[in-house]
Design an enzyme around this catalytic site. Sequence first.
Site, PDB file in Angstrom:
ATOM      1  CG  MET A 126      -1.900  -1.099   1.292  1.00 41.23           C
ATOM      2  SD  MET A 126      -3.072  -0.915  -0.045  1.00 41.23           S
ATOM      3  CE  MET A 126      -4.127  -2.283   0.279  1.00 41.23           C
ATOM      4  N   PRO A 127       1.606   1.503  -1.034  1.00 41.39           N
ATOM      5  CG  PRO A 127       3.171   1.186  -2.737  1.00 41.39           C
ATOM      6  CD  PRO A 127       1.874   0.673  -2.212  1.00 41.39           C
ATOM      7  CG  HIS A 128       0.015   7.815   1.319  1.00 38.62           C
ATOM      8  ND1 HIS A 128      -1.055   8.276   0.580  1.00 38.62           N
ATOM      9  CD2 HIS A 128       0.405   8.845   2.102  1.00 38.62           C
ATOM     10  CE1 HIS A 128      -1.304   9.537   0.917  1.00 38.62           C
ATOM     11  NE2 HIS A 128      -0.430   9.904   1.832  1.00 38.62           N
TER      12      HIS A 128
END
EC number: 5.3.2.-
Length: 76
Positions: free
Chosen positions: A1-3
């Site tokens: 879940m890269p942000h």
Amino acid sequence: MPHVDIKCFPRDLNDEQKTALAADIAEVIIRHFNSKDSSVSVALNQVQQEDWKAQVWDTEIGPKLDELIKKPGYSM
């Protein structure tokens, strides 16, 4: 879940430009992290120049210089 949380001085970007920026950033993240597009989120937070030191440098950049994978070419 890269942000990805982009902080910058205020820019007058329209919705089309913001969408293009998010797509470009997401493309790089997807390629390097082998992520799905649906897993990537991108935030754009515009910070007034006079607030940069207190809101960004003093809290996120200066104390974490050793952790940054791209360091700025300036100091405060």
